[in-house]
Motif scaffolding. Structure first.
Motif, PDB file in Angstrom:
ATOM      1  N   LEU A 378      25.127  34.406  35.970  1.00  0.00           N
ATOM      2  CA  LEU A 378      24.064  35.074  35.216  1.00  0.00           C
ATOM      3  C   LEU A 378      24.600  35.917  34.063  1.00  0.00           C
ATOM      4  CD1 LEU A 378      21.744  36.223  38.137  1.00  0.00           C
ATOM      5  CD2 LEU A 378      21.215  34.501  36.409  1.00  0.00           C
ATOM      6  N   LEU A 379      25.741  36.542  34.260  1.00  0.00           N
ATOM      7  CA  LEU A 379      26.245  37.468  33.249  1.00  0.00           C
ATOM      8  C   LEU A 379      27.268  36.856  32.305  1.00  0.00           C
ATOM      9  CD1 LEU A 379      24.850  39.475  35.322  1.00  0.00           C
ATOM     10  CD2 LEU A 379      26.323  41.182  34.269  1.00  0.00           C
ATOM     11  N   THR A 380      27.494  35.551  32.416  1.00  0.00           N
ATOM     12  CA  THR A 380      28.381  34.888  31.451  1.00  0.00           C
ATOM     13  C   THR A 380      27.682  33.771  30.692  1.00  0.00           C
ATOM     14  OG1 THR A 380      29.254  33.378  33.154  1.00  0.00           O
ATOM     15  CG2 THR A 380      30.486  35.420  32.749  1.00  0.00           C
ATOM     16  N   MET A 381      26.391  33.583  30.929  1.00  0.00           N
ATOM     17  CA  MET A 381      25.630  32.593  30.173  1.00  0.00           C
ATOM     18  C   MET A 381      25.052  33.232  28.914  1.00  0.00           C
ATOM     19  SD  MET A 381      25.556  29.477  31.426  1.00  0.00           S
ATOM     20  CE  MET A 381      24.026  28.666  30.973  1.00  0.00           C
ATOM     21  N   ARG A 382      24.740  32.384  27.932  1.00  0.00           N
ATOM     22  CA  ARG A 382      24.063  32.870  26.727  1.00  0.00           C
ATOM     23  C   ARG A 382      22.589  33.094  27.066  1.00  0.00           C
ATOM     24  NH1 ARG A 382      24.929  29.624  21.371  1.00  0.00           N
ATOM     25  NH2 ARG A 382      24.154  27.926  22.676  1.00  0.00           N
ATOM     26  N   GLY A 383      22.072  34.227  26.633  1.00  0.00           N
ATOM     27  CA  GLY A 383      20.708  34.611  26.960  1.00  0.00           C
ATOM     28  C   GLY A 383      20.714  36.006  27.545  1.00  0.00           C
ATOM     29  N   THR A 384      19.552  36.599  27.677  1.00  0.00           N
ATOM     30  CA  THR A 384      19.436  37.936  28.250  1.00  0.00           C
ATOM     31  C   THR A 384      19.347  37.834  29.763  1.00  0.00           C
ATOM     32  OG1 THR A 384      18.327  38.794  26.273  1.00  0.00           O
ATOM     33  CG2 THR A 384      18.049  40.038  28.319  1.00  0.00           C
ATOM     34  N   PRO A 385      20.308  38.403  30.502  1.00  0.00           N
ATOM     35  CA  PRO A 385      20.241  38.327  31.965  1.00  0.00           C
ATOM     36  C   PRO A 385      19.135  39.228  32.514  1.00  0.00           C
ATOM     37  CG  PRO A 385      22.463  38.893  31.191  1.00  0.00           C
ATOM     38  CD  PRO A 385      21.531  39.072  30.046  1.00  0.00           C
ATOM     39  N   PHE A 386      18.304  38.665  33.378  1.00  0.00           N
ATOM     40  CA  PHE A 386      17.297  39.422  34.112  1.00  0.00           C
ATOM     41  C   PHE A 386      17.744  39.444  35.568  1.00  0.00           C
ATOM     42  CE2 PHE A 386      15.065  38.936  30.284  1.00  0.00           C
ATOM     43  CZ  PHE A 386      13.870  39.645  30.306  1.00  0.00           C
ATOM     44  N   TYR A 387      18.051  40.631  36.075  1.00  0.00           N
ATOM     45  CA  TYR A 387      18.699  40.762  37.378  1.00  0.00           C
ATOM     46  C   TYR A 387      17.787  41.563  38.302  1.00  0.00           C
ATOM     47  CZ  TYR A 387      22.882  40.725  40.322  1.00  0.00           C
ATOM     48  OH  TYR A 387      23.790  40.494  41.324  1.00  0.00           O
ATOM     49  N   TYR A 388      17.511  41.015  39.486  1.00  0.00           N
ATOM     50  CA  TYR A 388      16.522  41.613  40.392  1.00  0.00           C
ATOM     51  C   TYR A 388      17.165  42.648  41.303  1.00  0.00           C
ATOM     52  CZ  TYR A 388      12.557  41.835  43.615  1.00  0.00           C
ATOM     53  OH  TYR A 388      11.495  42.269  44.380  1.00  0.00           O
ATOM     54  N   ASN A 389      16.474  43.793  41.478  1.00  0.00           N
ATOM     55  CA  ASN A 389      17.034  44.867  42.292  1.00  0.00           C
ATOM     56  C   ASN A 389      17.400  44.396  43.710  1.00  0.00           C
ATOM     57  OD1 ASN A 389      13.867  46.694  42.887  1.00  0.00           O
ATOM     58  ND2 ASN A 389      14.532  44.720  43.675  1.00  0.00           N
ATOM     59  N   GLY A 390      18.577  44.821  44.140  1.00  0.00           N
ATOM     60  CA  GLY A 390      19.086  44.422  45.452  1.00  0.00           C
ATOM     61  C   GLY A 390      20.052  43.267  45.403  1.00  0.00           C
ATOM     62  N   ASP A 391      19.948  42.444  44.362  1.00  0.00           N
ATOM     63  CA  ASP A 391      20.886  41.323  44.260  1.00  0.00           C
ATOM     64  C   ASP A 391      22.301  41.811  43.982  1.00  0.00           C
ATOM     65  OD1 ASP A 391      19.017  39.418  44.854  1.00  0.00           O
ATOM     66  OD2 ASP A 391      18.642  38.801  42.791  1.00  0.00           O
ATOM     67  N   GLU A 392      22.427  43.001  43.387  1.00  0.00           N
ATOM     68  CA  GLU A 392      23.763  43.549  43.158  1.00  0.00           C
ATOM     69  C   GLU A 392      24.452  43.921  44.473  1.00  0.00           C
ATOM     70  OE1 GLU A 392      21.184  47.335  42.886  1.00  0.00           O
ATOM     71  OE2 GLU A 392      20.971  45.164  42.664  1.00  0.00           O
ATOM     72  N   LEU A 393      23.678  43.971  45.564  1.00  0.00           N
ATOM     73  CA  LEU A 393      24.238  44.225  46.893  1.00  0.00           C
ATOM     74  C   LEU A 393      24.426  42.923  47.677  1.00  0.00           C
ATOM     75  CD1 LEU A 393      21.924  47.199  47.961  1.00  0.00           C
ATOM     76  CD2 LEU A 393      24.124  47.324  46.788  1.00  0.00           C
ATOM     77  N   GLY A 394      23.906  41.839  47.139  1.00  0.00           N
ATOM     78  CA  GLY A 394      23.894  40.595  47.899  1.00  0.00           C
ATOM     79  C   GLY A 394      22.840  40.608  48.987  1.00  0.00           C
ATOM     80  N   MET A 395      21.723  41.302  48.750  1.00  0.00           N
ATOM     81  CA  MET A 395      20.641  41.319  49.738  1.00  0.00           C
ATOM     82  C   MET A 395      20.143  39.899  49.982  1.00  0.00           C
ATOM     83  SD  MET A 395      18.376  44.786  48.993  1.00  0.00           S
ATOM     84  CE  MET A 395      17.061  44.212  50.099  1.00  0.00           C
TER      85      MET A 395
END
Length: 583
Positions: A378-395
């Motif tokens: 998600l953070l190395t592709m071209r485009g604006t990353p939209f990241y959902y809360n909790g995914d940064e924890l691997g929920m």
């Protein structure tokens, strides 16, 4: 094994002959720079983020109390799901007053405090605007429903019963899948693409459009930084309501999306709002074709900033998905927007189950690495990353087993529909456990205390059973956690505009396990290697040369020191391994 360990630290790639002349065509990092292109968007589902008063429901003061945590992630923008006054049939996506805050979430003073707190920390706020439909408890609809002669009658779509039953329209949320609801008061049907408690607004009426623009001005004048337009691809309708072919509901977006004068409405919205405020604009849905999507965000058309397409997230199924299809979809979208327009890149949101459960592997032995691998994508592709809360924890998905675990009325109605029509209830429950919206709505996991630190009361929905091992407190103390890895990814993207604006080139296209691509521009070149499988895999490259630096890898525990080495043309990757390599 030795070769694999060395390869983690060292790799360099010379791109095959077809790309040998690409350097002269590479984009410059400063071309068409916009803050919303460089932003990393963090979506907060307020009902499930943090409860401040013990009523079991997340609220604005809860978010305020965790602004320093949000700041620590390094994200630039918070997209906040609806907090407006609502009867809450669809968790806020049925708005009864667009200028008031739902008391469950707090007050307007709380909102002002939240906005100021974000801005002090350099975080922008994007609001969710729900204007394809309103609540049936909105004043507009109540007046529209009161009589056929009411001035608000034309704010919605009505079909008089004396003209016969209206042509069938499929409803996404209705228990009978019928988008026309009969109203005895005026002997007429009203249209609702979603629930019968969410009547569709009539965008063909200029008064409706002006109402919406005034609402947008209200929030923009407060200082918010953007709008996400919910279900907006559906707003324009052919109000003659022609018959659609039998079975059209199997591909309903073909008949519902991007109809009529939708581009005219967006151009008018741009002229009225977007041209007058420095706000980010993104509409849910991107139509049926690349042309549809492109027309939304082509800067020469003066409509929106960012296209938000579902082809990628729609690929996940309970029995798995094809990485070849996944690569094809994202590569095609990138190609279509290579020279103009801009995309959102995402794998989860409030309408999806958890990212790692759908696209990775949530088994304990794979959860961390597969979550980190997906975040790397998600953070190395071209485009604006939209990241959902909790995914940064691997929920992960909570693995609900009973219909009584769910709170989403849409799911409950679909369950009743399946029962009424003699469908397979057990198969439905299995599918819900994988893909239901409530999977992504369980409370945010803050620590190992009761209710994961989300609330001191009774949570509105069940807490994931793994909260004692998957939470912020635990991951803050683990340098190899999903949380720390996400922060490193964010900084890597921020420090390297190449990962925002650089050219994308797919490599090893036919590899069914590995997603490999280049990101490059005049300022630099990166190779990204992602093993999407639970098995060892091999990335194959036509030629390799010396000198490379692994700048981030999810199997690496110590800082990388570049070492020169000659490698063969095959790169082994461990299960769900991810590497970002500077060439």
């Amino acid at each position: 094994m030795k070769q694999n360990i060395l390869a983690i630290f060292l790799l360099c790639l010379t791109v095959c002959a077809e790309n040998s002349n690409a350097q002269s065509e590479l984009p410059k990092a400063d071309a068409n720079q916009k803050w919303w292109k460089e932003a990393i968007v963090y979506q907060i589902y307020p009902r499930s983020f943090k409860d401040s008063n013990g009523d079991g429901v997340g609220d604005l003061k809860g978010i305020i109390s965790e602004l320093d945590y949000i700041k620590s992630l390094g994200v630039d923008v918070v997209w906040l799901n609806p907090i407006y006054q609502s009867p809450n049939f669809d968790n806020g996506y049925d708005v009864s007053d667009y200028r008031k805050i739902l008391p469950e979430f707090g007050t307007m003073a709380d909102f002002d405090s939240l906005l100021n707190g974000m801005h002090r920390r350099g975080i922008k706020l994007v609001m969710d605007l729900v204007v394809n439909h309103s609540s049936n408890e909105h004043e507009w609809f109540q007046k529209s429903q009161s009589s056929r002669n009411n001035p608000y009658r034309n704010y919605y779509h009505w079909w008089n019963a004396e003209n016969g039953k209206p042509p069938y329209r499929y409803s996404l949320f209705d228990i009978n899948h019928d988008a026309w609801k009969y109203d005895t008061l005026t002997n007429a049907y009203y249209l609702h693409y979603f629930s019968d408690k969410q009547p569709d607004l009539n965008w063909e009426n200029p008064k409706v459009r002006n109402e919406v623009y005034n609402i947008m001005r209200f929030w923009a004048d407060k200082g918010i930084d953007g709008f996400r337009l919910d279900a907006f691809q559906f707003v324009a309708k052919d109000t003659t309501f022609p018959m659609f072919p039998k079975g059209f509901e199997k591909d309903f977006t073909r008949y519902y999306a991007m109809q009529g004068n939708i581009h005219g409405y967006l151009q008018q919205m741009n002229q009225q709002i977007f041209s007058k405020y420095d706000v980010m604009s993104v509409a849910e849905g991107a139509g049926n074709t690349f042309e549809d999507a492109h027309n939304l965000v082509d800067s020469n058309r003066h409509e929106l900033n960012i296209a938000y397409a579902f082809n990628g997230v729609d690929l996940a199924k309970p029995n798995g998905y094809s990485l070849l299809q996944f690569k094809s979809i994202f590569s095609q979208w990138d190609s279509a927007f290579e020279h103009s327009g801009w995309l959102a890149v995402f794998l989860a949101n409030h309408d999806q189950a958890r990212m790692v459960s759908r696209f990775g592997n949530d088994l304990p032995q794979f959860r961390t690495h597969s979550s980190q691998m997906l975040s790397t994508f998600l953070l190395t592709m071209r485009g604006t990353p939209f990241y959902y809360n909790g995914d940064e924890l691997g929920m992960t998905n909570p693995k609900f087993s009973s219909i009584h675990d769910y709170r989403d009325q849409v799911i409950l109605d679909e369950y009743k529909h399946t029962q009424m029509t003699g469908g397979n209830v057990q198969a439905l429950l299995k599918n819900l456990s994988f893909g239901a919206r409530d999977n992504g709505r369980t409370p945010f996991q803050w620590d190992s205390s009761r209710n994961a630190g989300f609330t001191t009361g009774m949570s509105w929905i069940g807490i994931n059973a793994n909260y004692k091992t998957v939470n912020v407190a635990v991951e803050e103390n683990d340098p190899n956690s999903c949380l720390h890895y996400f922060r490193k990814l964010v900084q890597l993207r921020k420090n390297n505009p190449t990962l925002v604006y650089g050219k994308y080139t797919l490599l090893d296209k036919a590899n069914p396990q590995v997603y490999a691509y280049l990101r490059e521009d005049a300022a630099g070149k990166f190779l990204i290697l992602l093993n999407f499988s639970a098995k060892d895999a091999v990335f194959s490259s036509p030629t390799l040369s010396a000198k490379a630096k692994v700048v981030l890898a999810n199997y690496v525990k110590t800082p990388i020191t570049p070492i020169t080495i000659t490698l063969k043309n095959k790169m082994p990757l461990r299960p769900y391994e991810a590497m970002v390599i500077r060439l």
